[in-house]
Enzyme design. Structure first.
Site, PDB file in Angstrom:
ATOM      1  N   GLY A 275      41.269   1.460 -57.849  1.00 43.65           N
ATOM      2  CA  GLY A 275      40.204   1.496 -56.855  1.00 43.65           C
ATOM      3  C   GLY A 275      40.309   0.333 -55.878  1.00 43.65           C
ATOM      4  CB  SER A 276      37.673  -1.530 -54.075  1.00 42.84           C
ATOM      5  OG  SER A 276      37.094  -0.383 -53.494  1.00 42.84           O
ATOM      6  CB  THR A 277      41.008  -4.248 -57.922  1.00 38.47           C
ATOM      7  OG1 THR A 277      41.551  -3.092 -58.562  1.00 38.47           O
ATOM      8  CG2 THR A 277      39.636  -4.563 -58.501  1.00 38.47           C
TER       9      THR A 277
END
Length: 650
Positions: A275-277
């Site tokens: 995801g956003s990591t």
């Protein structure tokens, strides 16, 4: 007529024949079958038995034993084989802890074999090792001094004494050693006695393994993860903590269905979509390819965007115009998807590959997954945007920790390590870990720019719940939908947070992943607080592997108060200008007012206005003065000096 033989002659002849038969049979047994019968006799009187080797010890990086083979001895004596009973009595008495008179009386009883079961320690019985007629019978039991500490990670043995799980299994070839053999004498009723005169192949003890793990930090991670999983109502979670400057793993914690510490599953074997990591990797790719700067802007469509292919992308935090740094700070899917279009597919793929995705890290554990990073030829029209948002990419928590280590290491990817030293049974070092760079991924400048963006995430963005009141933390939140049976499932999520501590010259990279959190399932709510709990406990535990001197220096620099002495030590620095080399513009522009803003907001406003910044004082707190003054006209690229409260104390 011949005279018939007498009865006496016949009897004598018979005796002669019998004698000849006996002699012939004896000759047959002695000459023809002698070796065979001697072997049978030896087999009936002796038996060969195995001697166990001491299994090596597992230590943490500071020498704390995690798994130990407890070695005890029984003492056996064959009185007839003693060279001299008189001088042997006091030595035996001291080792056995018995009165000399009692030992002497027992030895004088003319028994074939005597045994004292003990158990005796090696220190007690070592003087008896070379005494003829004395046999030391070793017994080995595996012992775990802190059985509650990462039991699944350390592992256990099977019924044969071989590693069955965890690190016991992973390092079994080093720890096990090589067993020996001994010849025992069997008496007429089948009892066995050691024979000092028989040859013995000594056992070779296993090697000791010094791990890179920090037992105290491991315990902290275990406890914080269990609490975080419970607080989030989650099904499980993982924590990886790495020392970025060496690649050494300090803690590996996992919780699944009520059990903790397992290492064979999600930490190295099971990959997940980050995801956003993963957004900082897209930002890094843009920086290294020269396709964007931290202050390049993008229109984030106020939170909802449908691209020309009809794909709908939305943001949790709707925004209008964002810089690249802001895209990372507020975790804008729309912003990163649009900016990623500036990259060619090959540039985006090569950047992710250089961060180590799609291939195993090489950690000394079985079953490691390389994750998933598809070759460019297998991409679809949506792949570039999906990868920038952290989908169509599968990584393990360990891979993610190693990749974020690039930002902490000034752009260099290091190979992670779990073994610090291997020592033989005598304590001599057979091998020692040395830092192994894999490749340079980013320039130092680009790595610093991404780290600066990650500081904004914790200070002002989605990662505020990871912030400490004492030291700056950098990091990135992530939330991704879980794949179950090949399909994304509604209401099933991975929540994650990756942190760098401290934000300047990081000493730790922390990855926290929470599976299936209930309620607030975002990474900033479920995973970031676990990171903060770990850091708070680590700072409160002196034994944890942290350079306290460096931390104290950083804290002194950040302190907004402290009188004249502290103010005199306030640093003066030019804040890195994200636009590259400063080139003065012929058209002057008004200097924005930043007095009263916190340092970070002030620097951002001046950078967005096209100015360079010189900071006098601590890099925290409010700006108290600036030069030139607000409203003054200055060309683009001019240096603006701002001061914090600490500097005014002078």
């Amino acid at each position: 007529m011949a005279k018939a033989p007498s009865r006496l002659t016949l009897i004598g002849g018979a005796f002669v024949l019998v004698a000849l038969a006996v002699v012939g049979r004896a000759a047959q047994l002695q000459l023809g079958q002698g070796e065979q019968w001697r072997a049978r006799a030896a087999a009936q009187q002796t038996v060969r038995v195995s001697l166990p080797a001491r299994r090596g010890t597992l230590y943490d990086r500071t020498g704390v034993p995690l798994a130990v083979s407890q070695e005890t001895y029984a003492v056996g004596v064959s009185p007839r084989d003693l060279d001299d009973v008189a001088p042997a009595v006091p030595i035996l008495a001291q080792a056995l802890g018995l009165p000399a008179q009692r030992v002497a009386a027992q030895l004088a009883a003319r028994r074939v074999w005597m045994e004292w079961p003990g158990p005796f320690t090696w220190t007690r019985v070592a003087p008896l090792k070379r005494m003829r007629g004395v046999t030391l019978m070793r017994r080995l039991e595996r012992f775990y001094p802190r059985p509650e500490l990462a039991s699944g990670l350390i592992g256990r043995l099977d019924v044969r004494g071989r590693g069955a799980s965890g690190l016991e299994r992973a390092f079994d070839s080093l720890l096990a050693g090589r067993g020996g053999t001994a010849v025992m004498i069997r008496d007429p009723v089948g009892r066995l006695y050691p024979s000092p005169s028989r040859p013995v192949a000594e056992a070779v003890d296993g090697a000791d393994v010094v791990l890179t793990l920090d037992a105290e930090l491991q315990d902290i991670a275990d406890r914080a993860l269990r609490q975080g999983v419970a607080d989030a109502g989650a099904s499980g979670g993982d924590v990886v903590i790495v020392q970025p400057e060496t690649g050494e793993i300090l803690a590996l914690a996992s919780a699944r269905a009520g059990s903790t510490g397992a290492v064979g599953g999600t930490l190295v074997g099971d990959a997940f979509e980050p995801g956003s990591t993963a957004k900082p990797f897209a930002a890094a790719a843009l920086l290294r390819a020269g396709r964007a700067t931290p202050i390049d802007t993008v229109f984030a469509e106020n939170g909802m965007w449908t691209d020309e292919r009809g794909r709908r992308i939305h943001d949790t935090h709707p925004s209008a115009v964002l810089t690249l740094a802001d895209v990372i700070r507020v975790s804008s899917n729309i912003g990163i998807a649009k900016l990623a279009r500036r990259l060619t597919h090959v540039e985006e793929y090569e950047a992710l590959r250089d961060f180590g995705f799609g291939t195993p890290t090489g950690i000394e554990l079985p079953g490691e997954s390389g994750g998933t990073l598809r070759a460019v030829r297998r991409w679809t029209d949506e792949s570039a945007a999906s990868l920038a948002m952290g989908y169509e990419l599968a990584v393990t928590p360990l891979q993610l920790a190693a990749a974020y280590g690039v930002f902490a290491n000034g752009g260099v990817l290091l190979e992670p390590a779990l073994v610090r030293e291997v020592r033989d049974a005598e304590g001599a070092v057979r091998s020692r870990h040395r830092t192994r760079p894999v490749r340079r991924v980013l320039s130092e400048r680009a790595a610093a720019q991404v780290t600066n963006m990650l500081m904004g995430v914790v200070e002002e963005g989605t990662g505020r719940r990871a912030a400490l009141g004492t030291y700056p933390v950098a990091g990135k939140t992530g939330t991704s939908r879980r794949v179950v049976a090949g399909r994304y499932r509604e209401g099933r999520y991975w929540a994650s947070f990756v942190g760098l501590f401290p934000a300047v010259n990081p000493q730790l990279v922390l990855v926290v992943k929470i599976d299936d959190p209930s309620g607030d399932y975002f990474g900033g709510a479920a995973a970031a607080p676990v990171t903060r709990a770990i850091l708070e406990a680590a700072l409160a535990t002196p034994a944890v592997t942290l350079d306290r001197t460096r931390l104290a220096r950083r804290r002194l620099d950040d302190a907004p108060e402290g009188g004249v002495a502290a103010a005199a030590a306030a640093p003066t620095a030019v804040v890195p200008w994200p636009l590259g080399e400063a080139v003065a513009d012929s058209q002057p522009r008004a200097v924005p007012s930043v007095t009263g803003l916190d340092v970070r907001a002030a620097v951002r406003a001046l950078h967005q206005g096209g100015f360079r910044v010189r900071l006098v004082g601590a890099p925290r707190g409010a700006v108290t003065a600036m030069s030139p003054e607000a409203g003054a006209a200055a060309p683009r690229g001019s240096l603006i000096t701002i001061r914090t409260g600490a500097a005014d104390a002078r």
